[in-house]
Design a protein around this motif. Structure first.
Motif, PDB file in Angstrom:
ATOM      1  N   MET A 100      -3.804   9.880  -0.328  1.00  0.00           N
ATOM      2  CA  MET A 100      -4.021   8.811  -1.291  1.00  0.00           C
ATOM      3  C   MET A 100      -3.829   7.457  -0.619  1.00  0.00           C
ATOM      4  O   MET A 100      -2.979   7.290   0.247  1.00  0.00           O
ATOM      5  N   ASP A 101      -4.642   6.512  -1.038  1.00  0.00           N
ATOM      6  CA  ASP A 101      -4.461   5.109  -0.653  1.00  0.00           C
ATOM      7  C   ASP A 101      -4.325   4.337  -1.963  1.00  0.00           C
ATOM      8  O   ASP A 101      -5.312   4.139  -2.672  1.00  0.00           O
ATOM      9  N   PHE A 102      -3.105   3.923  -2.269  1.00  0.00           N
ATOM     10  CA  PHE A 102      -2.803   3.325  -3.566  1.00  0.00           C
ATOM     11  C   PHE A 102      -2.223   1.935  -3.320  1.00  0.00           C
ATOM     12  O   PHE A 102      -1.129   1.787  -2.804  1.00  0.00           O
ATOM     13  N   LYS A 103      -2.996   0.897  -3.656  1.00  0.00           N
ATOM     14  CA  LYS A 103      -2.575  -0.477  -3.397  1.00  0.00           C
ATOM     15  C   LYS A 103      -2.209  -1.139  -4.720  1.00  0.00           C
ATOM     16  O   LYS A 103      -2.975  -1.080  -5.692  1.00  0.00           O
ATOM     17  N   VAL A 104      -1.058  -1.816  -4.728  1.00  0.00           N
ATOM     18  CA  VAL A 104      -0.586  -2.511  -5.926  1.00  0.00           C
ATOM     19  C   VAL A 104      -0.142  -3.907  -5.520  1.00  0.00           C
ATOM     20  O   VAL A 104       0.606  -4.080  -4.553  1.00  0.00           O
ATOM     21  N   ALA A 105      -0.602  -4.917  -6.269  1.00  0.00           N
ATOM     22  CA  ALA A 105      -0.195  -6.305  -6.016  1.00  0.00           C
ATOM     23  C   ALA A 105       0.224  -6.932  -7.332  1.00  0.00           C
ATOM     24  O   ALA A 105      -0.270  -6.570  -8.404  1.00  0.00           O
ATOM     25  N   GLY A 106       1.131  -7.895  -7.243  1.00  0.00           N
ATOM     26  CA  GLY A 106       1.566  -8.573  -8.455  1.00  0.00           C
ATOM     27  C   GLY A 106       2.682  -9.556  -8.184  1.00  0.00           C
ATOM     28  O   GLY A 106       3.113  -9.766  -7.045  1.00  0.00           O
ATOM     29  N   THR A 107       3.154 -10.170  -9.260  1.00  0.00           N
ATOM     30  CA  THR A 107       4.229 -11.147  -9.198  1.00  0.00           C
ATOM     31  C   THR A 107       5.538 -10.499  -9.656  1.00  0.00           C
ATOM     32  O   THR A 107       5.585  -9.292  -9.928  1.00  0.00           O
ATOM     33  N   SER A 108       6.556 -11.321  -9.794  1.00  0.00           N
ATOM     34  CA  SER A 108       7.826 -10.817 -10.319  1.00  0.00           C
ATOM     35  C   SER A 108       7.709 -10.423 -11.783  1.00  0.00           C
ATOM     36  O   SER A 108       8.553  -9.696 -12.306  1.00  0.00           O
ATOM     37  N   GLU A 109       6.630 -10.878 -12.449  1.00  0.00           N
ATOM     38  CA  GLU A 109       6.467 -10.613 -13.880  1.00  0.00           C
ATOM     39  C   GLU A 109       5.560  -9.424 -14.169  1.00  0.00           C
ATOM     40  O   GLU A 109       5.557  -8.922 -15.296  1.00  0.00           O
ATOM     41  N   ALA A 116       0.850  -1.188   0.000  1.00  0.00           N
ATOM     42  CA  ALA A 116       0.000   0.000   0.000  1.00  0.00           C
ATOM     43  C   ALA A 116       0.886   1.238   0.000  1.00  0.00           C
ATOM     44  O   ALA A 116       1.810   1.356   0.809  1.00  0.00           O
ATOM     45  N   MET A 117       0.580   2.146  -0.913  1.00  0.00           N
ATOM     46  CA  MET A 117       1.346   3.377  -1.045  1.00  0.00           C
ATOM     47  C   MET A 117       0.503   4.556  -0.586  1.00  0.00           C
ATOM     48  O   MET A 117      -0.728   4.549  -0.727  1.00  0.00           O
ATOM     49  N   GLY A 118       1.169   5.572  -0.043  1.00  0.00           N
ATOM     50  CA  GLY A 118       0.481   6.781   0.390  1.00  0.00           C
ATOM     51  C   GLY A 118       1.031   8.002  -0.320  1.00  0.00           C
ATOM     52  O   GLY A 118       2.037   7.934  -1.047  1.00  0.00           O
ATOM     53  N   LEU A 119       0.369   9.123  -0.096  1.00  0.00           N
ATOM     54  CA  LEU A 119       0.776  10.370  -0.756  1.00  0.00           C
ATOM     55  C   LEU A 119       0.547  11.540   0.188  1.00  0.00           C
ATOM     56  O   LEU A 119      -0.499  11.644   0.839  1.00  0.00           O
ATOM     57  N   ILE A 120       1.540  12.424   0.234  1.00  0.00           N
ATOM     58  CA  ILE A 120       1.399  13.715   0.901  1.00  0.00           C
ATOM     59  C   ILE A 120       1.591  14.774  -0.174  1.00  0.00           C
ATOM     60  O   ILE A 120       2.652  14.837  -0.811  1.00  0.00           O
ATOM     61  N   LEU A 121       0.568  15.584  -0.403  1.00  0.00           N
ATOM     62  CA  LEU A 121       0.599  16.575  -1.483  1.00  0.00           C
ATOM     63  C   LEU A 121       0.255  17.947  -0.931  1.00  0.00           C
ATOM     64  O   LEU A 121      -0.798  18.153  -0.335  1.00  0.00           O
ATOM     65  N   GLU A 122       1.180  18.888  -1.110  1.00  0.00           N
ATOM     66  CA  GLU A 122       0.964  20.273  -0.721  1.00  0.00           C
ATOM     67  C   GLU A 122       1.391  21.150  -1.894  1.00  0.00           C
ATOM     68  O   GLU A 122       2.576  21.319  -2.174  1.00  0.00           O
ATOM     69  N   GLY A 123       0.407  21.686  -2.602  1.00  0.00           N
ATOM     70  CA  GLY A 123       0.732  22.472  -3.789  1.00  0.00           C
ATOM     71  C   GLY A 123       1.364  21.607  -4.848  1.00  0.00           C
ATOM     72  O   GLY A 123       0.789  20.591  -5.260  1.00  0.00           O
ATOM     73  N   LYS A 124       2.576  21.965  -5.270  1.00  0.00           N
ATOM     74  CA  LYS A 124       3.303  21.176  -6.262  1.00  0.00           C
ATOM     75  C   LYS A 124       4.260  20.183  -5.623  1.00  0.00           C
ATOM     76  O   LYS A 124       4.848  19.347  -6.310  1.00  0.00           O
ATOM     77  N   ASP A 125       4.445  20.285  -4.330  1.00  0.00           N
ATOM     78  CA  ASP A 125       5.340  19.374  -3.624  1.00  0.00           C
ATOM     79  C   ASP A 125       4.575  18.120  -3.204  1.00  0.00           C
ATOM     80  O   ASP A 125       3.447  18.202  -2.704  1.00  0.00           O
ATOM     81  N   PHE A 126       5.202  16.980  -3.406  1.00  0.00           N
ATOM     82  CA  PHE A 126       4.557  15.737  -2.992  1.00  0.00           C
ATOM     83  C   PHE A 126       5.605  14.715  -2.576  1.00  0.00           C
ATOM     84  O   PHE A 126       6.773  14.783  -2.980  1.00  0.00           O
ATOM     85  N   ALA A 127       5.160  13.776  -1.751  1.00  0.00           N
ATOM     86  CA  ALA A 127       6.003  12.659  -1.329  1.00  0.00           C
ATOM     87  C   ALA A 127       5.163  11.392  -1.383  1.00  0.00           C
ATOM     88  O   ALA A 127       4.070  11.332  -0.809  1.00  0.00           O
ATOM     89  N   VAL A 128       5.685  10.383  -2.083  1.00  0.00           N
ATOM     90  CA  VAL A 128       5.042   9.074  -2.132  1.00  0.00           C
ATOM     91  C   VAL A 128       5.696   8.201  -1.077  1.00  0.00           C
ATOM     92  O   VAL A 128       6.931   8.109  -1.015  1.00  0.00           O
ATOM     93  N   ILE A 129       4.897   7.537  -0.238  1.00  0.00           N
ATOM     94  CA  ILE A 129       5.457   6.727   0.849  1.00  0.00           C
ATOM     95  C   ILE A 129       5.003   5.273   0.689  1.00  0.00           C
ATOM     96  O   ILE A 129       3.870   4.989   0.330  1.00  0.00           O
ATOM     97  N   SER A 130       5.940   4.364   0.941  1.00  0.00           N
ATOM     98  CA  SER A 130       5.688   2.928   0.788  1.00  0.00           C
ATOM     99  C   SER A 130       5.240   2.307   2.102  1.00  0.00           C
ATOM    100  O   SER A 130       5.692   2.709   3.179  1.00  0.00           O
TER     101      SER A 130
END
Length: 772
Positions: free
Chosen positions: A490-499, A464-478
């Motif tokens: 943001m609540d951004f979830k990604v799942a998958g295999t090695s492929e 699950a990934m997160g986001l902090i956004l203030e104006g044009k500045d942002f940080a994506v957190i794992s």
């Protein structure tokens, strides 16, 4: 009578129609959306006042599929639509998630959004249409909605993206992705993919956003014709002075709490700071106290967001890319078919895998008719997992949604039913939760299936990934924590295999994100998924080759379709007998594929042997084991191939003379026989005397061959008596033929009339009478 307003656009080669003013006119906003012959009505109503003490936004979305829409009557006893099905729950969430962030902060009026499928053509899915209708109804209702949004489904065939593909296209393709967006930014993503790259997934989202712009413009056109006057919102005081006073009072306490790694300690410190603020506001009115508590939440968010965005320091001290420590264990439970305990930081799940036969499949009654699901994933979230007291029982919308997300992540790597003919049920019981328990369910579920011996293509991990956004500045957190989820954008979830990616879900709490932010989040998530896969491999890196001793075994066999009737028998008599006698479960489909299942291998072998006996042809010279089923004077009938019987003549029971068959055999006795002959009518002649009854080995035939009797000359024909005409056969009475009634005088012969026609040539000779 009706003041109808309508907008039509060509969209993906079809006509999309939005209409209002004719139906549900007493609702604040009501829109009928039509695509092809699929029709969805969405009605929106809003309370004109706020309940006293209300401090949250009570938005409720209901999606309902009317069976009459597809010309069907619901199954079951009641014959009417009952509680929400899983699909209706999921689509309700699909509508809710992108519209909820678009209401202004502080708007607490209760709103109902009800979408009903009125007509379904089997081709155009109603979920996308329901999202569009809901957005249009809100836009024209006058409530303070910062929309509109549009929605689209995207498929991918390996080369091209497909707008709003049919179910058949989705099944044949590599992607099923749903996107909701405003004209400027993406609001929500929901998908299931077959190990696609980050670039392909991002391209699909951007393709959808471009097509959604046409729908947004159509809703704006409808609003220009039919929108009601917008509600007036009181601006009120921004409470800046109160916020500054509270920050001075408890700001340092909150900052210290969010530097504490352990969740329980952090929660205690935060509760103490909130109690301190509440005590300071004790002499204020209830409304002012409520506002103060909301301001405390804002202070918490400001402190956490600033630390992450400016200093790169997170609540538990990690940087933006580090994943919390992971411990994975398989074979955690002794009697389950497969199990795993997966722990990531303070998030933990016990995942179990249960294997069943075809009759354990889930039957689903929907607009498309009855369907059967052989893979299920059930997610459970008891209140103790977050250290709280709460409702414990049937799953709510959140549990259904989280379970379906994990289901999508794992569905792409399952073996086909031909490769693994089992029904698979995964359960994920969350025992601790502090961030992304759904992705823990993916990891634990993958390990549990591997532990159970399910031959999945590759292990699957999720993050699950997160986001902090203030104006044009942002940080994506794992690998976000629960607090980072609540206080982030943001609540951004990604799942998958090695492929590649198997599922991707995104929810935005602000007015949308850009392509740049999504690209950064996808690349960072790829690194995190790879790390988690490596940690999972320490517990189990490949599927077990043997099933659990407690799991049922399933073997398949293919027979000729012409033999299906023989295996089933009249009214199912044969197949029921097989099941009753062997103890194994037997399923047969229309193509002649038979599945035999049991936890006892000997039962499977017995049923398999029985069926083989029914469908196979007896082979001359081959030795079989059979059972005596009937004894007659001249021998015994032996059932030796399930549905086949053969005769062992009394002369073929032993080399020496046998007076009576019962001297050698008895009914129910098991014997070994050799096939001597199969005549053209299918009758089988068997022999016991040339087979060793102990070992089953063939014996040498020591009986001397039967001597041929010489055939002499025929000689002269014997005298057969007088002929019918009285010549050469002696006198046979006045009739000149054989007598049928003694000397009874039958009188002169009756002449045939012209209408009767000539005497038939085929009449038997003894029915004819001579003229003399």
């Amino acid at each position: 009578m009706f003041d109808t307003k309508k907008v039509e656009i060509e969209w993906g080669g079809k006509t999309l129609t939005l209409e209002t003013g004719k139906v549900a006119r007493q609702a604040d906003g009501a829109v009928i959306a039509t695509l092809g012959e699929t029709v969805v009505l969405c009605a929106v109503t809003a309370a004109k006042s706020v309940k006293e003490g209300q401090d949250f936004f009570p938005l409720t979305v209901h999606y309902q599929e009317k069976f009459s829409a597809a010309g069907r009557i619901p199954g079951g006893f009641f014959k009417r639509e009952r509680g929400a099905t899983e699909k209706e729950t999921l689509v309700s969430r699909l509508i809710d998630r992108p519209i909820r962030p678009l209401f202004p902060e502080g708007f607490y009026n209760e709103i109902n959004v009800i979408a009903q499928v009125l007509s379904y053509d089997g081709e155009n899915e109603p979920d996308i249409l329901a999202m569009i209708a809901a957005s249009a109804a809100l836009t024209i209702s006058g409530v303070p909605f910062m929309g509109p949004i549009g929605a689209a489904r995207v498929g991918y065939d390996g080369e091209n993206y497909q707008l709003n593909p049919t179910d058949e296209m989705v099944d044949a393709g590599l992607l099923d992705l749903v996107v909701a967006a405003t004209g400027d930014a993406v609001m929500m993503v929901e998908s299931e993919a077959k190990e696609l790259s980050e670039e392909v997934m991002l391209g699909a989202v951007m393709f959808a956003h471009k097509e959604i712009g046409k729908v947004v413009n159509a809703i704006i056109s409808l609003a220009e014709k039919a929108a009601k006057d917008p509600w007036e919102l009181s601006t009120g005081d921004d409470n800046a002075a109160v916020k500054a006073e509270l920050k001075k009072l408890i700001g340092d306490d909150i900052a210290a709490a969010y530097k504490t790694t352990l969740k329980s300690d952090r929660a205690n410190m935060l509760n103490a700071a909130r109690a301190k603020a509440k005590e300071a506001m004790a002499d204020k009115s209830p409304q002012e106290q409520m506002v103060a508590m909301k301001l405390v939440k804002k202070i918490e968010a400001d402190i956490v967001r600033t630390a992450i965005l400016k200093d790169g320091r997170r609540i538990d001290g990690r940087d933006t890319k580090t994943v919390r420590p992971i411990v994975a264990e398989v074979g955690f439970l002794p009697r389950t078919h497969g199990s795993a305990l997966f722990t990531r930081g303070e998030t933990q799940t016990i995942a179990t895998c249960t294997l069943g036969t075809k009759d354990a499949e889930q039957m689903i009654d929907g607009l498309n008719g009855l369907s059967y699901q052989h893979f299920m994933l059930h997610y459970n979230f008891p209140p103790y997992s977050v250290g709280e007291v709460g409702r414990f029982g049937a799953p709510g919308r959140r549990e259904v949604g989280h379970g379906k997300l994990a289901w999508r992540a794992l569905h792409a790597v399952l073996p086909t039913k031909d490769e693994f003919p089992y029904t698979i049920r995964l359960t994920s019981d969350i025992t601790e939760s502090n961030g992304s328990s759904s992705m823990a369910s993916v990891c634990g579920g993958s390990l549990a299936m591997m532990d159970a011996g399910v031959p999945i293509k590759r292990p699957v991990s999720g993050i699950a990934m997160g986001l902090i956004l203030e104006g044009k500045d942002f940080a994506v957190i794992s690998d976000i924590l629960g607090d980072e989820d609540h206080l982030g954008d943001m609540d951004f979830k990604v799942a998958g295999t090695s492929e590649g990616i198997t599922t991707m879900q995104m929810d935005i709490k602000i007015a949308g994100i850009t392509e740049e932010i999504m690209r950064t989040a996808l690349e960072q998530a790829k690194e995190g998924r790879a790390h988690i896969l490596g940690e999972m491999a320490k517990a189990l890196d490949t599927t077990r080759t043997e099933l659990s001793a407690h799991a049922p075994r399933i073997e398949t066999m293919q027979i000729d379709k012409s033999k299906i009737r023989e295996v089933i028998g009249t009214g199912g008599k044969v197949i029921r007998e097989i099941v009753a006698e062997t103890g194994a479960k037997v399923d047969i489909d229309d193509e002649g594929l038979i599945k035999i299942s049991s936890s006892d291998l000997s039962q499977i072998e017995a049923a398999k042997k029985w069926i083989q006996g029914i469908v196979e042809e007896a082979e001359v010279g081959k030795i079989y084991t059979g059972k005596v089923v009937n004894i007659v004077d001249f021998g015994a009938f032996v059932n030796f191939m399930g549905g086949k019987d053969g005769l062992v003549h009394v002369s073929e029971m032993k080399n020496e003379r046998v007076e009576k068959p019962t001297d050698v055999v008895s009914e129910g006795m098991e014997v070994k026989v050799k096939v001597l002959e199969v005549d053209p009518r299918g009758k089988v002649r068997l022999s016991m005397r040339v087979v060793d009854q102990e070992t089953g080995a063939e014996l040498e035939d020591t009986r001397p061959p039967r001597e041929e009797r010489p055939r002499g000359e025929r000689g002269e024909r014997r005298d057969r008596g007088p002929r019918r005409d009285g010549e050469g056969r002696g006198d046979r009475g006045d009739r000149g033929g054989r007598s049928r009634g003694g000397d009874r005088d039958r009188g002169p012969r009756r002449e045939r009339s012209e209408n009767e026609g000539p005497e038939p040539e085929f009449a038997p000779a003894f029915l004819k009478r001579d003229d003399d």
